[in-house]
Design a protein around this motif. Structure first.
Motif, mmCIF file in Angstrom:
data_model
loop_
_atom_site.group_PDB
_atom_site.id
_atom_site.type_symbol
_atom_site.label_atom_id
_atom_site.label_comp_id
_atom_site.label_asym_id
_atom_site.label_seq_id
_atom_site.Cartn_x
_atom_site.Cartn_y
_atom_site.Cartn_z
ATOM 1 N N PRO A 105 74.601 184.040 60.445
ATOM 2 C CA PRO A 105 75.686 184.915 60.902
ATOM 3 C C PRO A 105 76.562 184.287 61.982
ATOM 4 C CG PRO A 105 73.540 185.709 61.673
ATOM 5 C CD PRO A 105 73.277 184.648 60.663
ATOM 6 N N GLY A 106 75.982 183.472 62.860
ATOM 7 C CA GLY A 106 76.782 182.847 63.907
ATOM 8 C C GLY A 106 77.861 181.945 63.338
ATOM 9 N N ARG A 107 77.489 181.131 62.355
ATOM 10 C CA ARG A 107 78.441 180.208 61.738
ATOM 11 C C ARG A 107 79.537 180.967 61.001
ATOM 12 N NH1 ARG A 107 74.898 177.040 59.364
ATOM 13 N NH2 ARG A 107 75.162 177.542 57.160
ATOM 14 N N VAL A 108 79.146 182.035 60.301
ATOM 15 C CA VAL A 108 80.129 182.796 59.548
ATOM 16 C C VAL A 108 81.066 183.558 60.487
ATOM 17 C CG1 VAL A 108 80.444 184.635 57.843
ATOM 18 C CG2 VAL A 108 78.629 182.948 57.529
ATOM 19 N N LEU A 109 80.529 184.080 61.581
ATOM 20 C CA LEU A 109 81.380 184.761 62.553
ATOM 21 C C LEU A 109 82.450 183.821 63.111
ATOM 22 C CD1 LEU A 109 78.896 186.994 64.591
ATOM 23 C CD2 LEU A 109 80.948 187.785 63.395
ATOM 24 N N GLN A 110 82.043 182.595 63.395
ATOM 25 C CA GLN A 110 83.012 181.622 63.890
ATOM 26 C C GLN A 110 84.120 181.374 62.865
ATOM 27 O OE1 GLN A 110 80.637 178.182 64.937
ATOM 28 N NE2 GLN A 110 80.393 178.864 67.064
#
Length: 328
Positions: free
Chosen positions: A277-282
């Protein structure tokens, strides 16, 4: 959710055991309702039994309560056998069922005083229990005039008025509105805080996740999972979901983002499923910003649906998954 005293996966429980079920089986005609279930409930534990209709929850609970005889296996409740019907156990356990019976022409206090009298408790026990379940203001209201939520609290009070060590609650928040459910959660948390042992069934997965120390998920008469809600969710590896307001980015554009595993449209949002989720949020932030974007992490409901949502055939539930307590 309480997890700090939950033993590591596979480790034996420590401390005294309130309920011990070993290799219990029960068949009705050609249907195996309970198929070799083994589990222990520790004293002071809030233990949830979950599963779809027909999974064997009610049969198992009735066997433990001494209302039904198992075909095979052993059950001990507070160190005693509940079957043949053990009347010595009755003052030590409290039972709230889905279809609780009331003296509807009595007031709430009169009803509880009558139940207390059956256990040779004085009327003061009724007053104390009304306070416990937050019904003191309704003490003089006829039972038939109580709201649904108030009747549910009175049903729990009826199971508590004789001060039992072990409480069985069968879907205590069924048919309640959201506020009444949350009010009852506080009652249940207070009971656990008093050191009571609670065995509890519900179809509300958010409730089980919020209240239970451990849960057992039953599928076709067997335990498909047994652990704390937190550990079950962590072990399942269910994806996180990012909800992006519709129209901000296209489906194909979202699917092409690094880390996105699946994209769907639901309720006016584009739902991006991901294990990162962190990568996709970025990536979403770089494309359209994060205003209005919501993140939903995996829940006990995801685990439950994974275990119960694909079991339709005759061998449904035959292979346990995520089980972290070995049968004794």
């Amino acid at each position: 959710m309480t997890t700090d005293r939950t033993p590591p996966p596979g480790a034996p429980l420590t401390g005294p055991v309130a309920v011990s079920v070993q290799e219990v089986r029960k068949r009705y005609g050609d249907r195996q309702a309970v198929d070799g279930i083994s589990l222990d409930v520790q004293r002071g534990e809030f233990f949830g039994l979950l599963g779809p209709n027909g999974a064997g929850k009610t049969t198992l609970i009735e066997i433990v309560e001494g209302l039904r005889q198992a075909d095979s296996g052993t059950v001990e409740v507070l160190g005693e056998r509940p079957w043949p019907r053990n009347t010595a156990l009755l003052p030590r356990i409290g039972v709230q069922t889905q279809a609780s019976a009331f003296f509807v022409r009595q007031t709430a206090r009169e009803h509880l005083a009558t139940v207390a009298g059956l256990y040779r408790k004085d009327a003061a026990a009724a007053d104390r229990t009304l306070e416990t379940v937050a019904l003191t203001e309704q003490r003089d209201v006829l039972v038939e005039n109580l709201s649904g939520g108030q009747r549910q609290r009175l049903a729990i009070a009826s199971a508590l008025v004789h001060d039992p060590e072990l409480i069985f609650l069968d879907e205590p928040t069924a048919a309640l509105d959201p506020q009444a459910r949350r009010d009852l959660w506080e009652v249940l948390r207070a009971l656990k805080g008093e050191g009571r042992t609670i065995v509890y069934t519900t179809h509300h997965l958010d409730e089980a996740e919020a209240l239970c120390d451990r849960v057992a998920i039953l599928v076709a008469g067997r335990i498909a999972a047994l652990d704390s809600p937190h550990r079950l969710v962590a072990a399942a590896g269910a994806p996180a979901r990012l909800l992006v307001p519709a129209g901000r980015i296209g489906v194909a554009q979202a699917a092409a983002l690094d880390g996105v595993d699946r994209v769907s449209e639901q309720g006016g949002s584009l739902v991006l499923e991901t294990a990162a989720p962190g990568r996709v949020l970025q990536a979403v932030d770089a494309l359209t910003g994060l205003d209005g974007v919501m993140t939903r992490t995996a829940t006990l409901e995801d685990v439950y649906l994974e275990l119960t949502g694909h079991h339709h055939g005759p061998d449904a539930g035959r292979t346990p998954a995520h089980t972290t307590e070995s049968p004794a």
